[in-house]
Design an enzyme around this catalytic site. Structure first.
Site, PDB file in Angstrom:
ATOM      1  N   ALA A  68      -7.986 -26.179 -57.108  1.00  0.00           N
ATOM      2  CA  ALA A  68      -9.398 -26.500 -56.922  1.00  0.00           C
ATOM      3  C   ALA A  68     -10.191 -26.233 -58.201  1.00  0.00           C
ATOM      4  CB  ALA A  68      -9.977 -25.678 -55.775  1.00  0.00           C
ATOM      5  N   GLY A 113      -3.930 -26.095 -54.934  1.00  0.00           N
ATOM      6  CA  GLY A 113      -4.135 -27.468 -54.508  1.00  0.00           C
ATOM      7  C   GLY A 113      -3.356 -28.466 -55.339  1.00  0.00           C
ATOM      8  N   GLU A 116      -0.114 -28.643 -53.666  1.00  0.00           N
ATOM      9  CA  GLU A 116      -0.335 -29.356 -52.408  1.00  0.00           C
ATOM     10  C   GLU A 116      -0.477 -30.853 -52.645  1.00  0.00           C
ATOM     11  OE1 GLU A 116      -2.589 -26.488 -49.383  1.00  0.00           O
ATOM     12  OE2 GLU A 116      -3.547 -26.501 -51.352  1.00  0.00           O
ATOM     13  N   GLU A 136      -2.824 -18.717 -53.321  1.00  0.00           N
ATOM     14  CA  GLU A 136      -4.104 -18.540 -52.625  1.00  0.00           C
ATOM     15  C   GLU A 136      -4.278 -17.184 -51.957  1.00  0.00           C
ATOM     16  OE1 GLU A 136      -3.668 -23.088 -52.711  1.00  0.00           O
ATOM     17  OE2 GLU A 136      -2.383 -21.322 -52.639  1.00  0.00           O
TER      18      GLU A 136
END
Length: 263
Positions: A68, A113, A116, A136
């Site tokens: 992010a 992310g 991901e 995270e």
């Protein structure tokens, strides 16, 4: 030309389209405009008959995507973050469900992310210096873009928990041993070129068959075996009536390479 509102460089080589995240100064981090841009490109690729496969990568050699955009995130309210998580699901879900095979070419770190994002792709090729992880929990949160669901399906429950709970980062070689990536690019070869070489059978293959196979495999995770077998049968029927299947039989009989036209 890219911009902050559309930070992806697009290039088509033959039947393969390459998307390169162009936010190198921000380690190619996931911003709201980037998410929306990925969704837009995924929608366009789905209906573009000239595209048979997609390669997703990042600019530079340090980061595929470092997660992010924390500068953007620091300005968000809790409700803004909830809306961002919804965007992860809707826009990245378009890549996950793409009927065109998607390959992540990991040119550097794929963290949070970023990993991901790589997990929604069908295949992953990593540069030898790449690192992969979901850190995270060490930041007081959990993976919010599907990591807790997709990672166990690829590496298994125990290894997924090890990566998530311990915040463990893997080298490219470790990721290959765990089955998290399909290939590590040899030294001296660019990871995008290596990804293109890997998927040459896809670029020149039968797109109807590939889309049907992807659909059958992806849906298998959601149903019992017997239902999955029935879904496989339905998917097979799509290729059974295709001209590509007849072309493959003709080419075999004539001892030549088939020319697939996606019909």
């Amino acid at each position: 030309m890219t911009s902050e509102s559309f930070p992806i460089e697009v290039e088509q080589r033959g039947s393969v389209i390459i998307w390169a995240i162009d936010r190198e100064e921000r380690r190619n981090s996931l911003s709201r405009p980037l998410l929306l841009s990925l969704g837009k490109l995924a929608r366009e690729a789905t209906t573009n008959p000239s595209v048979r496969a997609i390669v997703l990568t990042g600019k530079g050699d340090k980061a595929f995507c470092a997660g992010a955009d924390l500068k953007e995130r620091s300005l968000m309210t809790e409700n803004d973050i909830r809306a961002q998580l919804t965007l992860y699901r809707s826009e990245l879900g378009l890549i996950d469900r793409s009927p065109k095979p998607v390959v992540a070419a990991l040119n550097g770190a794929a963290l949070g992310g970023g990993l991901e994002l790589a997990l929604v792709c069908d295949l992953r090729v990593a540069a030898a210096h790449a690192t992969l992880g979901l850190p995270e929990t060490s930041l007081g949160i959990i993976p919010g873009a599907g990591g807790t669901q997709r990672l166990p399906r690829i590496v298994g429950e125990a290894r997924a928990k090890e990566m998530i709970l311990l915040g463990r980062k893997l080298t490219a070689a470790e990721a290959l041993a765990w089955g998290l990536v399909n290939r590590v690019t040899p030294a001296g070869i660019h990871v995008v070129d290596d990804a293109l070489a890997l998927i040459e059978p896809i670029a020149n293959g039968a797109p109807i068959a590939q889309a049907a196979a992807l659909e059958a495999v992806d849906r298998s995770f959601d149903v019992a075996l017997e239902v999955g077998l029935e879904l496989e049968k339905l998917a097979y029927d799509k290729v059974l009536v295709s001209e590509d299947r007849r072309e493959a039989l003709s080419a075999f009989a004539e001892k030549r390479k088939p020319v697939f036209r996606g019909c």
